[in-house]
Design a protein around this motif. Structure first.
Motif, PDB file in Angstrom:
ATOM      1  N   ALA A 130       3.945   5.810  -9.646  1.00 42.24           N
ATOM      2  CA  ALA A 130       3.038   5.913 -10.802  1.00 42.24           C
ATOM      3  C   ALA A 130       2.918   7.378 -11.222  1.00 42.24           C
ATOM      4  CB  ALA A 130       1.678   5.326 -10.453  1.00 42.24           C
ATOM      5  N   PRO A 131       4.003   7.958 -11.755  1.00 44.65           N
ATOM      6  CA  PRO A 131       3.984   9.387 -12.052  1.00 44.65           C
ATOM      7  C   PRO A 131       2.975   9.804 -13.120  1.00 44.65           C
ATOM      8  CG  PRO A 131       5.980   8.354 -12.921  1.00 44.65           C
ATOM      9  CD  PRO A 131       5.288   7.331 -12.076  1.00 44.65           C
ATOM     10  N   ARG A 132       2.760   8.972 -14.111  1.00 42.48           N
ATOM     11  CA  ARG A 132       1.822   9.356 -15.169  1.00 42.48           C
ATOM     12  C   ARG A 132       0.383   9.354 -14.644  1.00 42.48           C
ATOM     13  NH1 ARG A 132       1.320   6.852 -21.286  1.00 42.48           N
ATOM     14  NH2 ARG A 132      -0.419   8.192 -21.935  1.00 42.48           N
TER      15      ARG A 132
ATOM     16  N   ILE B  63      -2.178  12.632 -14.084  1.00 41.53           N
ATOM     17  CA  ILE B  63      -3.522  12.715 -14.676  1.00 41.53           C
ATOM     18  C   ILE B  63      -4.554  12.923 -13.577  1.00 41.53           C
ATOM     19  CG2 ILE B  63      -5.304  11.464 -15.968  1.00 41.53           C
ATOM     20  CD1 ILE B  63      -2.898   9.988 -17.389  1.00 41.53           C
ATOM     21  N   PHE B  64      -4.439  12.161 -12.483  1.00 36.76           N
ATOM     22  CA  PHE B  64      -5.379  12.306 -11.379  1.00 36.76           C
ATOM     23  C   PHE B  64      -5.336  13.722 -10.818  1.00 36.76           C
ATOM     24  CE2 PHE B  64      -6.827  12.282  -7.049  1.00 36.76           C
ATOM     25  CZ  PHE B  64      -7.963  11.496  -7.100  1.00 36.76           C
ATOM     26  N   ALA B  65      -4.139  14.227 -10.550  1.00 35.78           N
ATOM     27  CA  ALA B  65      -4.006  15.572  -9.973  1.00 35.78           C
ATOM     28  C   ALA B  65      -4.561  16.641 -10.917  1.00 35.78           C
ATOM     29  CB  ALA B  65      -2.542  15.854  -9.637  1.00 35.78           C
ATOM     30  N   ARG B  66      -4.299  16.496 -12.207  1.00 33.84           N
ATOM     31  CA  ARG B  66      -4.803  17.466 -13.196  1.00 33.84           C
ATOM     32  C   ARG B  66      -6.320  17.462 -13.238  1.00 33.84           C
ATOM     33  NH1 ARG B  66      -2.462  15.615 -17.875  1.00 33.84           N
ATOM     34  NH2 ARG B  66      -4.320  14.483 -18.485  1.00 33.84           N
ATOM     35  N   ARG B  67      -6.931  16.290 -13.309  1.00 37.27           N
ATOM     36  CA  ARG B  67      -8.400  16.189 -13.362  1.00 37.27           C
ATOM     37  C   ARG B  67      -9.028  16.609 -12.036  1.00 37.27           C
ATOM     38  NH1 ARG B  67     -10.583  17.604 -16.445  1.00 37.27           N
ATOM     39  NH2 ARG B  67     -12.492  16.543 -15.850  1.00 37.27           N
ATOM     40  N   HIS B  68      -8.399  16.266 -10.932  1.00 38.38           N
ATOM     41  CA  HIS B  68      -8.865  16.647  -9.599  1.00 38.38           C
ATOM     42  C   HIS B  68      -8.924  18.173  -9.498  1.00 38.38           C
ATOM     43  CE1 HIS B  68      -8.028  17.260  -5.182  1.00 38.38           C
ATOM     44  NE2 HIS B  68      -9.013  16.393  -5.102  1.00 38.38           N
ATOM     45  N   ALA B  69      -7.874  18.840  -9.931  1.00 35.70           N
ATOM     46  CA  ALA B  69      -7.836  20.303  -9.883  1.00 35.70           C
ATOM     47  C   ALA B  69      -8.844  20.930 -10.851  1.00 35.70           C
ATOM     48  CB  ALA B  69      -6.422  20.794 -10.193  1.00 35.70           C
TER      49      ALA B  69
ATOM     50  N   MET C  99       0.846  -1.177   0.000  1.00 40.40           N
ATOM     51  CA  MET C  99       0.000   0.000   0.000  1.00 40.40           C
ATOM     52  C   MET C  99       0.887   1.236   0.000  1.00 40.40           C
ATOM     53  SD  MET C  99      -3.168  -0.990   2.451  1.00 40.40           S
ATOM     54  CE  MET C  99      -2.349  -1.958   3.700  1.00 40.40           C
ATOM     55  N   SER C 100       0.360   2.297  -0.577  1.00 39.72           N
ATOM     56  CA  SER C 100       1.171   3.489  -0.774  1.00 39.72           C
ATOM     57  C   SER C 100       0.456   4.748  -0.311  1.00 39.72           C
ATOM     58  CB  SER C 100       1.495   3.660  -2.265  1.00 39.72           C
ATOM     59  OG  SER C 100       2.207   2.553  -2.754  1.00 39.72           O
ATOM     60  N   SER C 101       1.225   5.644   0.293  1.00 38.78           N
ATOM     61  CA  SER C 101       0.731   6.983   0.588  1.00 38.78           C
ATOM     62  C   SER C 101       0.651   7.746  -0.736  1.00 38.78           C
ATOM     63  CB  SER C 101       1.688   7.700   1.536  1.00 38.78           C
ATOM     64  OG  SER C 101       2.923   7.971   0.875  1.00 38.78           O
ATOM     65  N   TRP C 102       0.119   8.939  -0.708  1.00 38.84           N
ATOM     66  CA  TRP C 102       0.057   9.753  -1.930  1.00 38.84           C
ATOM     67  C   TRP C 102       1.462  10.007  -2.468  1.00 38.84           C
ATOM     68  CZ3 TRP C 102      -2.888  10.865  -5.792  1.00 38.84           C
ATOM     69  CH2 TRP C 102      -2.534  11.900  -6.651  1.00 38.84           C
ATOM     70  N   ASP C 103       2.398  10.405  -1.599  1.00 39.47           N
ATOM     71  CA  ASP C 103       3.758  10.677  -2.061  1.00 39.47           C
ATOM     72  C   ASP C 103       4.408   9.434  -2.666  1.00 39.47           C
ATOM     73  OD1 ASP C 103       3.742  13.368  -1.511  1.00 39.47           O
ATOM     74  OD2 ASP C 103       5.082  13.238   0.235  1.00 39.47           O
ATOM     75  N   GLU C 104       4.236   8.288  -2.024  1.00 40.45           N
ATOM     76  CA  GLU C 104       4.803   7.046  -2.567  1.00 40.45           C
ATOM     77  C   GLU C 104       4.165   6.711  -3.904  1.00 40.45           C
ATOM     78  OE1 GLU C 104       5.742   4.946   1.744  1.00 40.45           O
ATOM     79  OE2 GLU C 104       3.780   4.684   0.815  1.00 40.45           O
ATOM     80  N   PHE C 105       2.873   6.914  -4.002  1.00 42.89           N
ATOM     81  CA  PHE C 105       2.156   6.650  -5.256  1.00 42.89           C
ATOM     82  C   PHE C 105       2.661   7.553  -6.378  1.00 42.89           C
ATOM     83  CE2 PHE C 105      -1.596   7.973  -7.853  1.00 42.89           C
ATOM     84  CZ  PHE C 105      -1.682   6.819  -8.629  1.00 42.89           C
ATOM     85  N   THR C 106       2.862   8.840  -6.099  1.00 41.77           N
ATOM     86  CA  THR C 106       3.311   9.757  -7.161  1.00 41.77           C
ATOM     87  C   THR C 106       4.691   9.371  -7.693  1.00 41.77           C
ATOM     88  OG1 THR C 106       4.242  11.381  -5.610  1.00 41.77           O
ATOM     89  CG2 THR C 106       1.945  11.702  -6.311  1.00 41.77           C
ATOM     90  N   LYS C 107       5.520   8.785  -6.839  1.00 42.84           N
ATOM     91  CA  LYS C 107       6.845   8.319  -7.292  1.00 42.84           C
ATOM     92  C   LYS C 107       6.729   7.026  -8.090  1.00 42.84           C
ATOM     93  CE  LYS C 107       9.462  10.516  -3.596  1.00 42.84           C
ATOM     94  NZ  LYS C 107       8.553  10.920  -2.544  1.00 42.84           N
TER      95      LYS C 107
END
Length: 164
Positions: free
Chosen positions: A11-13, A17-23, A1-9
């Motif tokens: 699975a950067p793509r 995409i998630f951050a862009r659509r979220h915003a 399992m991953s925190s947000w920071d671990e996930f961004t490292k």
């Protein structure tokens, strides 16, 4: 399992995409939970990234939080209005855990107030769900094809191309 920071490292793509659509939707996503009768429930949700974590917080007595208390599994989907998914689309899968860290709650409440003016300062935040991300996927339209990006914890992102 991953925190947000671990996930961004890891699975950067997909995280981009998630951050862009979220915003782009004013932080709006759709949260999938499991109801007590086993059927799925879809609810609007405004998750927040804070101190390296993805927070799934909101009004504590809502049915979605009762669902998560009983069964911590979730799917979080970026709100989509474009059937052509021109700006992409992403889903995160995982488990929530109720993090009872009063100092973090105070920092979060202060940051939330400073960001959007919603005042939770001085309140007990229970539940305070933090997402442990176990998988994710995203869709983007590439050069003449749809690209599906898939990630599972412990693996690298992989791309599957769907051509017309």
């Amino acid at each position: 399992m991953s925190s947000w920071d671990e996930f961004t490292k890891a699975a950067p793509r997909i995280s981009s995409i998630f951050a862009r659509r979220h915003a782009a939707t004013g932080n709006l996503c759709m949260l999938a939970t499991t109801r007590s009768d086993g059927y799925p429930r879809i609810s609007p949700m405004e998750p927040r990234m804070f101190e390296g974590e993805l927070l799934v917080v909101g009004m504590p007595e809502t049915t979605k939080f009762k669902d998560l208390h009983r069964d911590p599994r979730f799917c979080l989907h970026t709100a989509t209005v474009d059937t052509q998914v021109g700006d992409g689309d992403a889903k995160l899968f995982g488990l929530v855990r109720n993090l009872q860290d009063e100092a973090m709650h105070e920092r979060f409440a202060e940051a939330l107030f400073n960001d959007i003016g919603f005042d939770l300062r001085g309140r007990k935040l229970d539940p305070f769900y933090v997402a442990d991300i176990t998988g994710a996927s995203a869709v983007e339209i590439g050069d003449g094809c749809m690209e599906v990006v898939i990630w599972k914890a412990g693996e690298a992102e992989r791309v599957v191309e769907k051509r017309p």
